[in-house]
Every structure is written in structure tokens, then in C-alpha cells.
Motif scaffolding. Structure first.
Motif, PDB file in Angstrom:
ATOM      1  N   ALA A  19      39.677  44.371  63.373  1.00  0.00           N
ATOM      2  CA  ALA A  19      38.542  44.537  62.469  1.00  0.00           C
ATOM      3  C   ALA A  19      38.928  45.398  61.269  1.00  0.00           C
ATOM      4  CB  ALA A  19      37.358  45.165  63.212  1.00  0.00           C
ATOM      5  N   ALA A  20      39.707  46.448  61.509  1.00  0.00           N
ATOM      6  CA  ALA A  20      40.132  47.322  60.416  1.00  0.00           C
ATOM      7  C   ALA A  20      41.066  46.585  59.454  1.00  0.00           C
ATOM      8  CB  ALA A  20      40.825  48.566  60.974  1.00  0.00           C
ATOM      9  N   VAL A  21      41.962  45.771  59.986  1.00  0.00           N
ATOM     10  CA  VAL A  21      42.871  44.992  59.134  1.00  0.00           C
ATOM     11  C   VAL A  21      42.073  43.994  58.300  1.00  0.00           C
ATOM     12  CG1 VAL A  21      44.717  43.257  59.157  1.00  0.00           C
ATOM     13  CG2 VAL A  21      44.890  45.294  60.593  1.00  0.00           C
ATOM     14  N   SER A  22      41.117  43.329  58.914  1.00  0.00           N
ATOM     15  CA  SER A  22      40.290  42.366  58.186  1.00  0.00           C
ATOM     16  C   SER A  22      39.479  43.052  57.092  1.00  0.00           C
ATOM     17  CB  SER A  22      39.347  41.629  59.140  1.00  0.00           C
ATOM     18  OG  SER A  22      40.090  40.822  60.016  1.00  0.00           O
ATOM     19  N   ALA A  23      38.914  44.217  57.403  1.00  0.00           N
ATOM     20  CA  ALA A  23      38.131  44.951  56.411  1.00  0.00           C
ATOM     21  C   ALA A  23      39.008  45.423  55.253  1.00  0.00           C
ATOM     22  CB  ALA A  23      37.439  46.148  57.074  1.00  0.00           C
ATOM     23  N   ILE A  28      40.669  44.861  49.610  1.00  0.00           N
ATOM     24  CA  ILE A  28      41.719  44.680  48.603  1.00  0.00           C
ATOM     25  C   ILE A  28      41.435  43.426  47.783  1.00  0.00           C
ATOM     26  CG2 ILE A  28      44.168  44.169  48.255  1.00  0.00           C
ATOM     27  CD1 ILE A  28      44.707  45.984  50.733  1.00  0.00           C
ATOM     28  N   ALA A  29      41.119  42.320  48.450  1.00  0.00           N
ATOM     29  CA  ALA A  29      40.843  41.070  47.742  1.00  0.00           C
ATOM     30  C   ALA A  29      39.643  41.224  46.810  1.00  0.00           C
ATOM     31  CB  ALA A  29      40.601  39.943  48.747  1.00  0.00           C
ATOM     32  N   ASP A  30      38.592  41.897  47.270  1.00  0.00           N
ATOM     33  CA  ASP A  30      37.412  42.116  46.428  1.00  0.00           C
ATOM     34  C   ASP A  30      37.749  42.989  45.217  1.00  0.00           C
ATOM     35  OD1 ASP A  30      35.927  40.601  48.195  1.00  0.00           O
ATOM     36  OD2 ASP A  30      34.953  42.333  49.152  1.00  0.00           O
ATOM     37  N   ALA A  31      38.557  44.018  45.425  1.00  0.00           N
ATOM     38  CA  ALA A  31      38.944  44.898  44.321  1.00  0.00           C
ATOM     39  C   ALA A  31      39.802  44.153  43.301  1.00  0.00           C
ATOM     40  CB  ALA A  31      39.702  46.115  44.859  1.00  0.00           C
ATOM     41  N   VAL A  32      40.711  43.306  43.768  1.00  0.00           N
ATOM     42  CA  VAL A  32      41.535  42.512  42.851  1.00  0.00           C
ATOM     43  C   VAL A  32      40.653  41.546  42.060  1.00  0.00           C
ATOM     44  CG1 VAL A  32      43.334  40.728  42.736  1.00  0.00           C
ATOM     45  CG2 VAL A  32      43.667  42.752  44.163  1.00  0.00           C
ATOM     46  N   ASP A  33      39.721  40.896  42.734  1.00  0.00           N
ATOM     47  CA  ASP A  33      38.800  39.985  42.037  1.00  0.00           C
ATOM     48  C   ASP A  33      37.985  40.719  40.982  1.00  0.00           C
ATOM     49  OD1 ASP A  33      39.699  37.833  43.531  1.00  0.00           O
ATOM     50  OD2 ASP A  33      38.009  37.886  44.944  1.00  0.00           O
ATOM     51  N   ALA A  34      37.488  41.901  41.327  1.00  0.00           N
ATOM     52  CA  ALA A  34      36.700  42.692  40.367  1.00  0.00           C
ATOM     53  C   ALA A  34      37.560  43.118  39.175  1.00  0.00           C
ATOM     54  CB  ALA A  34      36.108  43.918  41.061  1.00  0.00           C
ATOM     55  N   ALA A  35      38.798  43.479  39.442  1.00  0.00           N
ATOM     56  CA  ALA A  35      39.697  43.881  38.357  1.00  0.00           C
ATOM     57  C   ALA A  35      39.979  42.704  37.426  1.00  0.00           C
ATOM     58  CB  ALA A  35      41.002  44.438  38.938  1.00  0.00           C
ATOM     59  N   LYS A  36      40.184  41.527  37.990  1.00  0.00           N
ATOM     60  CA  LYS A  36      40.410  40.331  37.176  1.00  0.00           C
ATOM     61  C   LYS A  36      39.187  40.021  36.316  1.00  0.00           C
ATOM     62  CE  LYS A  36      43.690  37.872  40.156  1.00  0.00           C
ATOM     63  NZ  LYS A  36      43.850  36.673  41.019  1.00  0.00           N
ATOM     64  N   GLU A  37      38.009  40.098  36.925  1.00  0.00           N
ATOM     65  CA  GLU A  37      36.768  39.829  36.192  1.00  0.00           C
ATOM     66  C   GLU A  37      36.555  40.841  35.073  1.00  0.00           C
ATOM     67  OE1 GLU A  37      33.449  39.500  38.864  1.00  0.00           O
ATOM     68  OE2 GLU A  37      34.425  37.924  40.031  1.00  0.00           O
ATOM     69  N   ALA A  38      37.029  42.065  35.268  1.00  0.00           N
ATOM     70  CA  ALA A  38      36.885  43.103  34.244  1.00  0.00           C
ATOM     71  C   ALA A  38      37.908  42.935  33.124  1.00  0.00           C
ATOM     72  CB  ALA A  38      37.026  44.480  34.874  1.00  0.00           C
ATOM     73  N   GLY A  39      38.850  42.014  33.328  1.00  0.00           N
ATOM     74  CA  GLY A  39      39.807  41.730  32.277  1.00  0.00           C
ATOM     75  C   GLY A  39      41.120  42.491  32.355  1.00  0.00           C
ATOM     76  N   LEU A  40      41.380  43.153  33.468  1.00  0.00           N
ATOM     77  CA  LEU A  40      42.663  43.837  33.600  1.00  0.00           C
ATOM     78  C   LEU A  40      43.786  42.810  33.637  1.00  0.00           C
ATOM     79  CD1 LEU A  40      40.759  46.205  34.535  1.00  0.00           C
ATOM     80  CD2 LEU A  40      42.649  46.877  36.004  1.00  0.00           C
ATOM     81  N   PRO A  41      44.878  43.104  32.961  1.00  0.00           N
ATOM     82  CA  PRO A  41      46.016  42.185  33.007  1.00  0.00           C
ATOM     83  C   PRO A  41      46.568  42.097  34.428  1.00  0.00           C
ATOM     84  CG  PRO A  41      46.300  43.821  31.266  1.00  0.00           C
ATOM     85  CD  PRO A  41      45.115  44.241  32.070  1.00  0.00           C
ATOM     86  N   GLN A  42      46.987  40.894  34.803  1.00  0.00           N
ATOM     87  CA  GLN A  42      47.475  40.676  36.161  1.00  0.00           C
ATOM     88  C   GLN A  42      48.671  41.566  36.471  1.00  0.00           C
ATOM     89  OE1 GLN A  42      47.887  36.591  37.210  1.00  0.00           O
ATOM     90  NE2 GLN A  42      48.842  37.017  39.169  1.00  0.00           N
ATOM     91  N   GLY A  43      49.529  41.794  35.483  1.00  0.00           N
ATOM     92  CA  GLY A  43      50.687  42.661  35.701  1.00  0.00           C
ATOM     93  C   GLY A  43      50.285  44.081  36.044  1.00  0.00           C
TER      94      GLY A  43
END
Length: 63
Positions: A19-23, A28-43
């Protein structure tokens, strides 16, 4: 490094660990998605994740 557990020696993993690994993975995936939506460069996103992974690895090795 005495607190590092090799997963092959701890199998099967407990429900709590799974459960901890899944959470963590979802957070992490949600934070990456939010960063992409905010326009942060992928690099920059990759660099930040790599930096945190390196720092955590260093912390495990020196303990």
C-alpha cells in the motif's frame, strides 16, 4: 546501510508495504502530471527527480 532491506529477502511483501509503495507511486505520478500542467520543462522535472533519488541513495549508503 543497515536499514536497507533487499526485497528478495523480504518477499512476500506485507499489505502495508504494498500500500505504501502504491501510494508513493501515485503521489509521484500526480506531482509529475501537475508539474507538466504548470508548464515546467520536462528536463527540469527529470533533473529534480534524479536529484532526490541521488540524495536518498546517498543517505542510505552513509547511515
Amino acid at each position: 546501510m543497515s536499514k536497507v532491506t533487499r526485497l528478495r529477502h523480504a518477499l512476500p511483501l506485507s499489505h502495508d508495504v504494498n500500500a505504501a509503495v502504491s501510494a508513493l507511486d501515485k503521489a509521484i505520478a500526480d506531482a509529475v502530471d501537475a508539474a507538466k500542467e504548470a508548464g515546467l520543462p520536462q528536463g527540469l522535472i527529470v533533473g529534480l527527480l534524479h536529484g532526490h533519488a541521488h540524495a536518498q541513495t546517498h543517505q542510505m549508503v552513509i547511515e
